[in-house]
Design a protein around this motif. Structure first.
Motif, PDB file in Angstrom:
ATOM      1  N   GLN A  64       0.825  -1.200   0.000  1.00  0.00           N
ATOM      2  CA  GLN A  64       0.000   0.000   0.000  1.00  0.00           C
ATOM      3  C   GLN A  64       0.863   1.255   0.000  1.00  0.00           C
ATOM      4  OE1 GLN A  64      -2.694   0.195   3.286  1.00  0.00           O
ATOM      5  NE2 GLN A  64      -3.815   1.969   2.511  1.00  0.00           N
ATOM      6  N   ASN A  66       3.896   1.415  -1.133  1.00  0.00           N
ATOM      7  CA  ASN A  66       4.478   1.556  -2.482  1.00  0.00           C
ATOM      8  C   ASN A  66       3.482   2.211  -3.457  1.00  0.00           C
ATOM      9  OD1 ASN A  66       6.952   0.466  -1.830  1.00  0.00           O
ATOM     10  ND2 ASN A  66       6.227  -1.643  -2.140  1.00  0.00           N
ATOM     11  N   GLU A  67       2.266   1.717  -3.285  1.00  0.00           N
ATOM     12  CA  GLU A  67       1.240   2.306  -4.171  1.00  0.00           C
ATOM     13  C   GLU A  67       1.025   3.790  -3.866  1.00  0.00           C
ATOM     14  OE1 GLU A  67      -3.446   1.546  -5.411  1.00  0.00           O
ATOM     15  OE2 GLU A  67      -2.457   0.260  -3.915  1.00  0.00           O
ATOM     16  N   SER A  70       3.962   5.631  -5.188  1.00  0.00           N
ATOM     17  CA  SER A  70       3.902   5.787  -6.645  1.00  0.00           C
ATOM     18  C   SER A  70       2.842   6.803  -7.064  1.00  0.00           C
ATOM     19  CB  SER A  70       3.643   4.432  -7.299  1.00  0.00           C
ATOM     20  OG  SER A  70       2.356   3.950  -6.889  1.00  0.00           O
TER      21      SER A  70
END
Length: 342
Positions: A64, A66-67, A70
């Motif tokens: 999560q 990382n998301e 990003s």
């Protein structure tokens, strides 16, 4: 997008990707350690499973993050909060790791203790086996001894049967011998009775019908006054004369009676109940015994075999007359002659 890149390039240095990579490496290390603990401690699988779920939750959160990274949808504060949560989760994981390590060490120690106990039990088992082996050897020896005893018992039973058989035969012979002995004894008694009658008949003929000499049953009874003075045990001359005739009859009788008949002439001394006076005798026992001995000694001096004579003193305890008159006392003071078996 160009605007976003412009903002990243213009803003401060972004250290979160490196931090995430380090965190990922640490999480992988923790997962590896947990996997090792899972292999070693199977009985803690439930707890390890729960920790796997926690790691999966952390992985989900990392994904999560990382998301979020990003997409740059969260701000710095949100990231700080998430990092704090991750640190807290990491600390919890480390503490859990330490706890698991302690459990593992405890299990290892328990395993060492168990091995020690197992070694002791093995030694005890070896000792018990040795004892059992000795017991089996002893049992074998006992079995051999029992077999030998059984053989001896069988031999004894055979000997006992033979002995019982011989005993029955002996009993039969004994019964036969007893019957013969009874017949022989009856014959001897009859013979002795015949000789006794002959002896008493001869004495009656010699002594005549005198008031101081009586026949009571199978005994000749002489009044003590015939032989002794009052309280004395020395034979009077007239008493010696009477005993001369008795001795002659006994000597002739001894020649007639077969030697296998064990006969004796018993001389019994008796007194009355009045106590003795004087220093010569302490009691009527002494007086009666001394008088009987005097008669026996005189008969021996006349040639009567000593083995055919017996002297007995009865004191005042066998009276002929229980009265307390002078006549009763006189009757009880007596010398008795009885021809009997030894």
């Amino acid at each position: 997008m160009a605007l976003a890149r412009t903002r990243r390039s213009d803003g401060p240095f972004n250290y979160w990707p490196g931090f995430v990579d380090a965190l990922s490496t640490l999480v992988l290390s923790i997962v590896f350690l947990l996997s090792v603990f899972l292999v070693v401690q199977f009985f803690l699988s439930q707890e390890v499973t729960g920790k796997d779920k926690a790691l999966e939750l952390l992985n989900a959160k990392i994904a999560q993050l990382n998301e979020l990274l990003s997409l740059e949808k969260l701000g710095k504060l949100s990231l700080d909060d998430q990092v704090s949560q991750l640190k807290a989760g990491l600390a919890s994981a480390e503490s859990e790791r330490d706890r698991m390590k302690g459990l593992y060490e405890g299990l290892a120690s328990a395993g060492s203790d168990a091995q020690g106990k197992t070694a002791e039990l093995n030694k005890a088992l070896d000792s018990e086996k040795a004892v059992s082996a000795r017991a089996l050897a002893q049992i074998e020896v006992l079995n051999q001894q029992i077999s030998a005893l059984r053989r001896q018992l069988a031999a004894l039973e055979e000997a006992l049967d033979a002995s019982e058989k011989r005993d029955k035969e002996s009993q039969s012979r004994i019964a036969d011998l007893g019957a013969r002995l009874n017949v022989a004894l009856a014959q001897r008694v009859q013979e002795l009775s015949r000789y006794r009658s002959e002896f008493f008949g001869r004495l009656r003929a010699i002594l005549g019908n005198r008031p101081d000499i009586r026949v009571v049953g199978d005994r000749f009874v002489f009044q003590s006054e015939v032989f002794f003075d009052t309280g004395q045990a020395t034979l009077l001359p007239e008493g010696r004369a009477e005993l001369d005739t008795v001795a002659n009859a006994l000597i002739e009788l001894d020649k007639k009676i077969p030697s296998e008949i064990a006969w004796v002439l018993r001389v019994d001394g008796h007194t009355d109940v009045r106590p003795v006076t004087g220093p010569n005798f302490k009691s009527n026992w002494d007086l009666s015994a001394a008088r009987a001995i005097s008669v026996v000694q005189y008969l021996i001096s006349l040639g009567v075999p000593a083995q055919r004579l017996v002297a007995a003193g009865f004191g005042e305890f066998q009276p002929l007359d229980p009265g307390s008159t002078e006549e009763a006392y006189k009757r009880n003071r007596r010398i008795e002659l009885k021809l009997t078996e030894r």
